[in-house]
Write a protein that holds these residues in place. Structure first.
Motif, PDB file in Angstrom:
ATOM      1  N   LYS A 184      49.360  41.853  34.022  1.00 21.92           N
ATOM      2  CA  LYS A 184      48.575  41.191  35.076  1.00 21.92           C
ATOM      3  C   LYS A 184      48.583  42.026  36.363  1.00 21.92           C
ATOM      4  O   LYS A 184      47.565  42.189  37.019  1.00 21.92           O
ATOM      5  N   GLU A 185      49.741  42.576  36.674  1.00 26.22           N
ATOM      6  CA  GLU A 185      49.873  43.316  37.934  1.00 26.22           C
ATOM      7  C   GLU A 185      49.328  44.739  37.844  1.00 26.22           C
ATOM      8  O   GLU A 185      48.926  45.319  38.852  1.00 26.22           O
ATOM      9  N   SER A 186      49.299  45.290  36.623  1.00 25.76           N
ATOM     10  CA  SER A 186      48.901  46.693  36.468  1.00 25.76           C
ATOM     11  C   SER A 186      47.414  46.901  36.749  1.00 25.76           C
ATOM     12  O   SER A 186      46.581  46.027  36.484  1.00 25.76           O
ATOM     13  N   GLU A 187      47.109  48.100  37.290  1.00 25.54           N
ATOM     14  CA  GLU A 187      45.694  48.429  37.505  1.00 25.54           C
ATOM     15  C   GLU A 187      45.045  48.931  36.227  1.00 25.54           C
ATOM     16  O   GLU A 187      43.825  49.070  36.145  1.00 25.54           O
ATOM     17  N   CYS A 188      45.858  49.220  35.227  1.00 23.66           N
ATOM     18  CA  CYS A 188      45.340  49.704  33.949  1.00 23.66           C
ATOM     19  C   CYS A 188      44.532  48.604  33.262  1.00 23.66           C
ATOM     20  O   CYS A 188      44.810  47.412  33.434  1.00 23.66           O
ATOM     21  N   LYS A 189      43.512  49.021  32.487  1.00 22.62           N
ATOM     22  CA  LYS A 189      42.604  48.037  31.875  1.00 22.62           C
ATOM     23  C   LYS A 189      42.840  47.868  30.378  1.00 22.62           C
ATOM     24  O   LYS A 189      42.229  47.008  29.744  1.00 22.62           O
TER      25      LYS A 189
END
Ligand code: 13P
Ligand code: SF4
Length: 304
Positions: A224-229
């Motif tokens: 949820k926090e990661s910028e990765c998609k």
């Protein structure tokens, strides 16, 4: 769907009538995660079970979770939708080996993963879950640690706490054992932009490929926090329900069908049945309860 709605309405009515709550682990079927009052990893669910005002706790999980809820709250009624839902790893350690090592090391601390029988907890000094194991082992004054039953979580902890002598046991989770490094490498080739998240119950060869290692709840928070998609997920696929709900724009890849057969024994029909009849109550001998709750209580203090 009409049938499902009918079951849910009836469950909600009975929950009010009996002052009951429903707890569910992230590995149970989607409809139970949607229905439950509290969904979480093992540590979170133990804390909820300890703090609840409800008279009845319906635990959609496996027997060690129901046992822990009962021990932490002995005056409550704990109902299991399916009493045969058990964790094979919970049995993979021997009391004889604990006794042998206690003879050998004066300061031994037996650290017991919560995925264990009440009988094993009786002989342990402290319980841990995958979200607090490193913190708790670091906090213990003991130099020699016997970590039971999971070899993989034990090894992971040993690497994070190199100043201690962590003695490993040979238990394992059969579901996480199915996740192979070759499969993860293939996924990485297919999805080069994806981050790999893995549960510490995975084997070392898989954990070496991971960008992030954590409990079910930790992985859900990380995604949820990661910028990765995109994420390659190395754990039981029940977590996909929360991952998708929290991140509709992100993609989650599971290299195979990693299903915990025991977690999947929980169903809406069985939840309704136990609420209506009061059957499948979790019970434990008083003596076992009194001894096995001690390491659990200690975990709640040290894991805060
Ligand atoms: P956590 O949800 O605590 O990470 O545990 C995983 C598991 O295997 C539960 O049986
Ligand atoms: Fe046990 Fe593995 Fe199932 Fe968790 S996923 S309950 S460790 S068999």
């Amino acid at each position: 769907m009409i049938m499902e709605n009918h079951l849910i309405t009836e469950i909600q009515r009975l929950k009010k009538e009996k002052n009951a709550i429903i707890l569910a682990h992230y590995y149970v079927n989607d409809e139970l995660q949607a229905l439950a009052d509290y969904v979480g990893d093992s540590f979170y669910l133990a804390k909820v079970a300890k703090g609840t005002d409800a008279d009845v706790v319906v635990f959609c999980g496996v027997s060690f979770m129901g046992e822990s809820a009962k021990m932490l709250n002995p005056e409550k009624t704990v109902l299991m939708p399916d009493l045969t839902a058990d964790c094979p790893m919970a049995h993979m350690a021997q009391v004889e080996r604990i006794k042998e090592l206690r003879e050998k090391y004066d300061d031994l601390a037996v650290v017991c993963y919560i995925n264990s029988t009440a009988e094993l907890k009786r002989y342990s000094d402290v319980c841990v879950t995958s979200s607090n194991a490193v913190k708790i082992v670091k906090a213990l004054p003991n130099q020699n640690i016997f970590f039971i039953p999971d070899v993989n979580l034990g090894r992971f902890v040993a690497e994070q706490v190199p100043e201690k002598n962590v003695i490993l046991n040979d238990g394992y989770c059969p579901i996480h054992k199915e996740i192979r490094p070759e499969g993860v490498r293939m996924q990485k080739e297919k999805y080069p932009d994806a981050l790999v998240m893995a549960h510490p119950e995975c084997e070392e060869s898989v954990l070496k490929l991971a960008d992030y290692i954590g409990s079910t709840a930790d992985m859900i928070a990380f995604a949820k926090e990661s910028e990765c998609k995109e994420f390659i997920v190395c754990t039981e696929e029940g977590v996909n329900y929360r991952l998708k709900a929290d991140n509709p724009e992100k993609k989650f890849y599971f290299g195979g069908e990693y299903l915990c057969r025991d977690m999947k024994l929980n169903t809406l029909e069985k939840v309704l049945h136990v609420l209506a009849t009061g059957e499948n109550e979790m019970t434990l001998p008083k003596e076992v309860c009194e001894q096995a709750v001690k390491p659990l209580e200690r975990m709640l203090v040290l894991g805060k």
